[in-house]
Scaffold this motif. Structure first.
Motif, PDB file in Angstrom:
ATOM      1  N   ALA A  97       0.838  -1.205   0.000  1.00  0.00           N
ATOM      2  CA  ALA A  97       0.000   0.000   0.000  1.00  0.00           C
ATOM      3  C   ALA A  97       0.874   1.258   0.000  1.00  0.00           C
ATOM      4  CB  ALA A  97      -0.922   0.000   1.209  1.00  0.00           C
ATOM      5  N   LEU A  98       1.946   1.252   0.812  1.00  0.00           N
ATOM      6  CA  LEU A  98       2.865   2.395   0.822  1.00  0.00           C
ATOM      7  C   LEU A  98       3.560   2.560  -0.525  1.00  0.00           C
ATOM      8  CD1 LEU A  98       4.514   2.007   4.342  1.00  0.00           C
ATOM      9  CD2 LEU A  98       2.881   3.741   3.608  1.00  0.00           C
ATOM     10  N   LEU A  99       3.935   1.437  -1.129  1.00  0.00           N
ATOM     11  CA  LEU A  99       4.599   1.487  -2.428  1.00  0.00           C
ATOM     12  C   LEU A  99       3.667   2.056  -3.499  1.00  0.00           C
ATOM     13  CD1 LEU A  99       7.272   0.675  -3.847  1.00  0.00           C
ATOM     14  CD2 LEU A  99       6.186  -1.486  -4.402  1.00  0.00           C
ATOM     15  N   GLU A 100       2.410   1.663  -3.468  1.00  0.00           N
ATOM     16  CA  GLU A 100       1.449   2.195  -4.438  1.00  0.00           C
ATOM     17  C   GLU A 100       1.224   3.695  -4.228  1.00  0.00           C
ATOM     18  OE1 GLU A 100      -1.935  -0.324  -3.968  1.00  0.00           O
ATOM     19  OE2 GLU A 100      -1.149  -1.839  -5.350  1.00  0.00           O
ATOM     20  N   GLN A 101       1.202   4.151  -2.976  1.00  0.00           N
ATOM     21  CA  GLN A 101       1.089   5.586  -2.710  1.00  0.00           C
ATOM     22  C   GLN A 101       2.300   6.337  -3.251  1.00  0.00           C
ATOM     23  OE1 GLN A 101       0.647   5.953   1.506  1.00  0.00           O
ATOM     24  NE2 GLN A 101      -1.500   5.267   1.515  1.00  0.00           N
ATOM     25  N   VAL A 106       4.960   9.800  -7.322  1.00  0.00           N
ATOM     26  CA  VAL A 106       5.985   9.997  -8.357  1.00  0.00           C
ATOM     27  C   VAL A 106       5.332  10.271  -9.702  1.00  0.00           C
ATOM     28  CG1 VAL A 106       7.789   8.797  -9.662  1.00  0.00           C
ATOM     29  CG2 VAL A 106       7.794   8.698  -7.184  1.00  0.00           C
ATOM     30  N   THR A 107       4.268   9.553 -10.023  1.00  0.00           N
ATOM     31  CA  THR A 107       3.558   9.791 -11.282  1.00  0.00           C
ATOM     32  C   THR A 107       2.956  11.194 -11.298  1.00  0.00           C
ATOM     33  OG1 THR A 107       3.050   7.431 -11.437  1.00  0.00           O
ATOM     34  CG2 THR A 107       1.756   8.922 -12.797  1.00  0.00           C
ATOM     35  N   GLU A 108       2.452  11.636 -10.157  1.00  0.00           N
ATOM     36  CA  GLU A 108       1.886  12.989 -10.066  1.00  0.00           C
ATOM     37  C   GLU A 108       2.963  14.050 -10.287  1.00  0.00           C
ATOM     38  OE1 GLU A 108       0.417  15.822  -6.449  1.00  0.00           O
ATOM     39  OE2 GLU A 108      -0.215  13.727  -6.415  1.00  0.00           O
ATOM     40  N   PHE A 109       4.140  13.839  -9.711  1.00  0.00           N
ATOM     41  CA  PHE A 109       5.228  14.815  -9.858  1.00  0.00           C
ATOM     42  C   PHE A 109       5.755  14.864 -11.282  1.00  0.00           C
ATOM     43  CE2 PHE A 109       6.431  14.498  -5.144  1.00  0.00           C
ATOM     44  CZ  PHE A 109       5.689  15.619  -4.845  1.00  0.00           C
ATOM     45  N   GLY A 111       4.354  13.452 -14.081  1.00  0.00           N
ATOM     46  CA  GLY A 111       3.347  13.582 -15.127  1.00  0.00           C
ATOM     47  C   GLY A 111       3.522  12.554 -16.231  1.00  0.00           C
ATOM     48  N   ASP A 112       4.441  11.616 -16.055  1.00  0.00           N
ATOM     49  CA  ASP A 112       4.711  10.585 -17.061  1.00  0.00           C
ATOM     50  C   ASP A 112       3.829   9.375 -16.761  1.00  0.00           C
ATOM     51  OD1 ASP A 112       5.749   9.057 -19.052  1.00  0.00           O
ATOM     52  OD2 ASP A 112       7.767   8.898 -18.219  1.00  0.00           O
ATOM     53  N   THR A 113       2.680   9.306 -17.423  1.00  0.00           N
ATOM     54  CA  THR A 113       1.734   8.224 -17.147  1.00  0.00           C
ATOM     55  C   THR A 113       2.195   6.894 -17.729  1.00  0.00           C
ATOM     56  OG1 THR A 113       0.458   8.830 -19.106  1.00  0.00           O
ATOM     57  CG2 THR A 113      -0.238   9.788 -16.998  1.00  0.00           C
ATOM     58  N   ALA A 114       2.987   6.931 -18.801  1.00  0.00           N
ATOM     59  CA  ALA A 114       3.453   5.673 -19.394  1.00  0.00           C
ATOM     60  C   ALA A 114       4.356   4.926 -18.416  1.00  0.00           C
ATOM     61  CB  ALA A 114       4.196   5.953 -20.698  1.00  0.00           C
ATOM     62  N   ARG A 115       5.286   5.645 -17.800  1.00  0.00           N
ATOM     63  CA  ARG A 115       6.157   5.001 -16.808  1.00  0.00           C
ATOM     64  C   ARG A 115       5.369   4.599 -15.572  1.00  0.00           C
ATOM     65  NH1 ARG A 115      11.795   8.383 -16.816  1.00  0.00           N
ATOM     66  NH2 ARG A 115      12.402   7.832 -18.931  1.00  0.00           N
ATOM     67  N   GLY A 116       4.399   5.424 -15.202  1.00  0.00           N
ATOM     68  CA  GLY A 116       3.561   5.092 -14.048  1.00  0.00           C
ATOM     69  C   GLY A 116       2.781   3.813 -14.274  1.00  0.00           C
ATOM     70  N   GLU A 117       2.254   3.660 -15.487  1.00  0.00           N
ATOM     71  CA  GLU A 117       1.525   2.436 -15.817  1.00  0.00           C
ATOM     72  C   GLU A 117       2.459   1.233 -15.844  1.00  0.00           C
ATOM     73  OE1 GLU A 117      -0.520   3.144 -19.468  1.00  0.00           O
ATOM     74  OE2 GLU A 117      -1.849   4.641 -18.599  1.00  0.00           O
TER      75      GLU A 117
END
Length: 171
Positions: A97-101, A106-109, A111-117
């Motif tokens: 759960a902490l890792l997903e947060q 990191v994805t929010e900072f 803005g790279d959704t491809a890497r986030g996915e």
């Protein structure tokens, strides 16, 4: 009788006065340059503090939580009872759960959704591997807890296969 001022007295005084004003101007210019440099450095420091520091902290938290998850997942094959396995699984779930947060931050900072996915997909695969390792450990514990020796002798190859599977999953 009054003596007439000599030629050298006036020129020394004028030279000292010029030297004084020149040094005062140089000193004022140096102080101004130092103040300007300090203002620019403070502005750059503030920019780094507002923009880069949160990214760095999020990356540090992500790394720390990933390492903690790794250490908790490595404990799964070492569990000896169902209670210990359940406790380890609860710790793994909280670390996940902490890792997903952290991944969301990191994805929010960035803005790279491809890497986030891609990272979310890797976490999903990791969760499946951990589930498989937990089930293998649960089966091993159930086989170890069998009451009769004949049941243990019949299941010795199955226990070895489960231990191999746990070892492979922990790697």
């Amino acid at each position: 009788m009054a003596t007439a001022p000599t030629l050298y007295e006036g020129t020394v005084r004028k030279r000292l006065r010029r030297f004084f004003w020149l040094m005062a101007t140089v000193l004022a210019a140096m102080i101004s340059l130092l103040l300007l440099t300090q203002i620019l450095l403070q502005r750059e420091s503030l920019y780094l503090q507002q923009r880069s520091l949160p990214h760095w902290q999020a990356a540090q938290m992500l790394t720390t939580n990933a390492q903690m998850l790794s250490s908790q997942a490595a404990r799964v094959p070492l569990t000896l009872s169902l209670g210990e396995l359940d406790t380890t699984r609860d710790r793994i779930d909280s670390q996940l759960a902490l890792l997903e947060q952290d991944l969301a931050r990191v994805t929010e900072f960035t803005g790279d959704t491809a890497r986030g996915e891609a990272l979310a997909h890797a976490v999903h695969e990791l969760m499946q591997s951990i589930d498989t390792a937990v089930e293998a450990a649960r089966s091993r514990i159930a086989l170890t807890d069998a009451d009769t020796e004949s049941a243990l002798e019949d299941t010795a190859p199955a226990r070895r296969a489960l231990r191999r599977l746990e070892r492979d999953l922990s790697r």
